[in-house]
Write a protein that holds these residues in place. Structure first.
Motif, short mmCIF file in Angstrom:
data_model
loop_
_atom_site.label_atom_id
_atom_site.label_comp_id
_atom_site.label_asym_id
_atom_site.label_seq_id
_atom_site.Cartn_x
_atom_site.Cartn_y
_atom_site.Cartn_z
N LEU A 86 -83.25 45.58 41.52
CA LEU A 86 -81.88 45.83 41.28
C LEU A 86 -81.13 44.90 42.30
CD1 LEU A 86 -79.98 47.18 39.40
CD2 LEU A 86 -79.90 49.16 40.87
N ALA A 87 -81.35 44.86 43.69
CA ALA A 87 -80.76 44.07 44.47
C ALA A 87 -80.70 42.74 44.03
CB ALA A 87 -81.27 44.36 45.88
N ILE A 88 -81.97 41.95 43.69
CA ILE A 88 -82.10 40.65 43.27
C ILE A 88 -81.34 40.52 42.08
CG2 ILE A 88 -83.67 39.13 42.49
CD1 ILE A 88 -85.98 40.42 44.10
N ILE A 89 -81.27 41.32 41.13
CA ILE A 89 -80.40 41.15 39.81
C ILE A 89 -79.01 41.09 40.25
CG2 ILE A 89 -79.62 41.99 37.52
CD1 ILE A 89 -82.66 43.14 37.58
N ALA A 90 -78.62 42.03 41.00
CA ALA A 90 -77.14 42.35 41.40
C ALA A 90 -76.54 40.82 42.09
CB ALA A 90 -77.06 43.43 42.49
N TYR A 91 -77.46 40.44 43.16
CA TYR A 91 -77.00 39.29 43.75
C TYR A 91 -77.11 38.17 43.06
CZ TYR A 91 -76.02 42.22 47.89
OH TYR A 91 -75.53 43.11 48.80
N ARG A 92 -78.17 38.01 42.09
CA ARG A 92 -78.28 36.55 41.68
C ARG A 92 -78.18 36.59 40.20
NH1 ARG A 92 -79.44 32.61 45.31
NH2 ARG A 92 -80.52 33.40 47.15
N GLN A 93 -77.53 37.51 39.53
CA GLN A 93 -77.17 37.57 38.00
C GLN A 93 -76.18 36.45 37.68
OE1 GLN A 93 -74.73 40.74 36.84
NE2 GLN A 93 -74.72 41.33 38.96
N PRO A 94 -76.37 35.81 36.54
CA PRO A 94 -77.59 36.07 35.57
C PRO A 94 -78.72 35.63 36.12
CG PRO A 94 -76.19 34.38 34.58
CD PRO A 94 -75.51 34.80 36.11
N ILE A 95 -80.07 36.29 35.73
CA ILE A 95 -81.33 35.66 36.29
C ILE A 95 -82.40 36.18 35.30
CG2 ILE A 95 -81.54 38.20 37.57
CD1 ILE A 95 -83.01 36.15 39.52
N THR A 96 -83.36 35.38 34.92
CA THR A 96 -84.37 35.76 34.16
C THR A 96 -85.40 36.90 34.88
OG1 THR A 96 -85.91 33.85 34.74
CG2 THR A 96 -84.18 33.48 33.06
N ARG A 97 -86.38 37.19 33.94
CA ARG A 97 -87.26 38.04 34.59
C ARG A 97 -88.40 37.27 35.27
NH1 ARG A 97 -89.87 42.82 31.91
NH2 ARG A 97 -88.09 42.43 30.31
N ALA A 98 -88.70 35.98 34.74
CA ALA A 98 -89.59 35.30 35.71
C ALA A 98 -88.99 34.77 36.96
CB ALA A 98 -89.85 33.93 34.78
N GLU A 99 -87.85 34.47 37.18
CA GLU A 99 -87.25 34.21 38.46
C GLU A 99 -87.03 35.52 39.43
OE1 GLU A 99 -83.74 30.99 37.57
OE2 GLU A 99 -83.50 32.97 36.78
N ILE A 100 -87.06 36.64 38.87
CA ILE A 100 -87.04 37.88 39.56
C ILE A 100 -88.70 38.18 40.07
CG2 ILE A 100 -87.00 40.53 39.68
CD1 ILE A 100 -85.11 40.08 37.11
N PRO A 147 -82.75 41.12 50.34
CA PRO A 147 -82.99 42.21 51.06
C PRO A 147 -83.00 43.74 49.83
CG PRO A 147 -80.61 41.48 50.93
CD PRO A 147 -81.38 40.48 50.23
N ALA A 148 -83.64 44.62 50.52
CA ALA A 148 -83.51 45.75 49.70
C ALA A 148 -82.33 46.70 49.84
CB ALA A 148 -84.62 46.59 50.12
N LEU A 149 -82.21 47.85 48.80
CA LEU A 149 -81.04 48.40 49.11
C LEU A 149 -81.20 49.32 50.38
CD1 LEU A 149 -80.96 49.75 45.37
CD2 LEU A 149 -79.31 48.04 46.51
N PRO A 150 -80.16 50.05 50.82
CA PRO A 150 -80.18 50.93 51.69
C PRO A 150 -81.08 52.09 51.57
CG PRO A 150 -78.20 51.01 51.03
CD PRO A 150 -78.94 49.70 50.41
N LEU A 151 -81.84 52.60 52.50
CA LEU A 151 -82.72 53.61 52.40
C LEU A 151 -82.22 55.17 52.90
CD1 LEU A 151 -86.15 51.80 53.08
CD2 LEU A 151 -84.90 51.90 51.05
N THR A 152 -81.27 54.98 53.78
CA THR A 152 -80.68 56.20 54.38
C THR A 152 -79.02 56.21 53.93
OG1 THR A 152 -79.95 55.02 56.38
CG2 THR A 152 -82.19 56.22 56.31
N GLU A 153 -78.84 57.20 53.60
CA GLU A 153 -77.55 57.65 53.31
C GLU A 153 -76.57 57.65 54.39
OE1 GLU A 153 -76.89 58.21 51.36
OE2 GLU A 153 -77.55 59.30 50.48
N SER A 154 -75.95 57.41 54.04
CA SER A 154 -74.97 56.95 54.66
C SER A 154 -73.88 57.80 54.45
CB SER A 154 -75.19 55.95 53.95
OG SER A 154 -74.97 56.27 52.85
N ASN A 155 -75.05 57.52 54.35
CA ASN A 155 -74.38 57.39 53.86
C ASN A 155 -73.36 56.80 53.60
OD1 ASN A 155 -75.80 56.72 52.60
ND2 ASN A 155 -76.61 56.93 53.38
#
Length: 260
Positions: free
Chosen positions: A112-126, A209-217
């Motif tokens: 989801l992070a890849i799609i959010a930052y690189r959209q529009p993007i194909t499945r192959a690119e992901i 980069p991946a999404l944050p794993l601790t909240e944050s909060n």
């Protein structure tokens, strides 16, 4: 700021009942992680018995206010819960609501992070960026309404291009995609969007980069402070009062494609 107020906040955001020992552990861990925070250091010095006393005082204060929710003790642990007399309105409010879907896996969050930052993007690119098959993960994101097909790439076969949805913005508490941390330098350049290439001819292989794993909060507390990431998943209140902040397990393996 008093110990009682800190306890109140901890109970309010916790997704499960907490004992005085649980809260003491949180206070000590906070002090260890913030060595320069004087208040955190002082609060970590309280005993388990003193914390239990503070919780009981907090519960008594809520009882006297006549509010619609209060701290309650469940099997020796404490959590916020609504009062029974308010049940009819809660049933009406939540009657048509669907149960909250399971948390997104680490593989889904990274995709989801890849799609959010690189959209529009194909499945192959992901798949080129992640280095693994993403069929099952993409299906999950589509079913959850977090991504959608936004067009077709101008390459042989015209594969679908994927982008995020309004549900994505709501899910992560964003006003727009411009609120993505580091969006300006991570988002796909305009010329690359207008001339989408096949994965074999694409020059970059930068891993997102991946999404944050601790909240944050919240609110934003990236897993790695040296890389940009999306905000944590939003706080979601349930009918009984606790608020949950999903925290994916970084060790969770990628989702596998179901066999046909």
């Amino acid at each position: 700021m008093e110990l009682k107020h800190v306890i109140e906040t901890i109970l309010f955001v916790s997704s499960k009942p907490l004992t005085a020992r649980d809260i003491l552990r949180i206070l000590k861990t906070t002090a260890e992680q913030n060595p320069d925070h004087e208040l955190a250091a002082n609060l970590a010095k309280f005993s388990e018995k003193e914390i239990e006393t503070q919780i009981q005082q907090l519960a008594a204060e809520y009882e006297g206010r006549g509010q619609g929710f209060k701290p309650v003790c469940v099997a020796g642990a404490w959590q916020f819960a609504t009062l029974p007399e308010f049940a009819p309105w809660l049933r009406t409010t939540l009657g048509g609501a669907k149960p909250r879907p399971p948390r997104l896996t680490q593989a889904a969050l990274e995709t989801l992070a890849i799609i959010a930052y690189r959209q529009p993007i194909t499945r192959a690119e992901i798949e080129q960026i992640r280095g693994v098959n993403v069929d099952a993960v993409m299906q999950t994101l589509l079913e959850r309404g977090l991504i959608e097909v936004v067009g077709r790439a101008e390459v042989p076969g015209k594969p679908p291009l994927y982008g995020t949805t309004e549900e994505f913005l709501q899910y992560f508490g964003l006003r727009s995609l411009d609120d993505l941390p580091g969006a300006q330098h991570l988002r796909k350049p305009a010329q690359q969007i207008s001339q989408t290439t096949t994965p074999s001819s694409q020059s970059h292989t930068e891993k997102e980069p991946a999404l944050p794993l601790t909240e944050s909060n919240k609110t934003v507390q990236p897993h790695n402070t040296n890389t940009a990431s999306l905000p944590n998943e939003p706080l979601v209140a349930n009918a009984n009062g606790p608020i949950e902040n999903p925290t994916p397990n970084p060790s969770q393996p990628d989702e596998k494609v179901p066999s046909s």
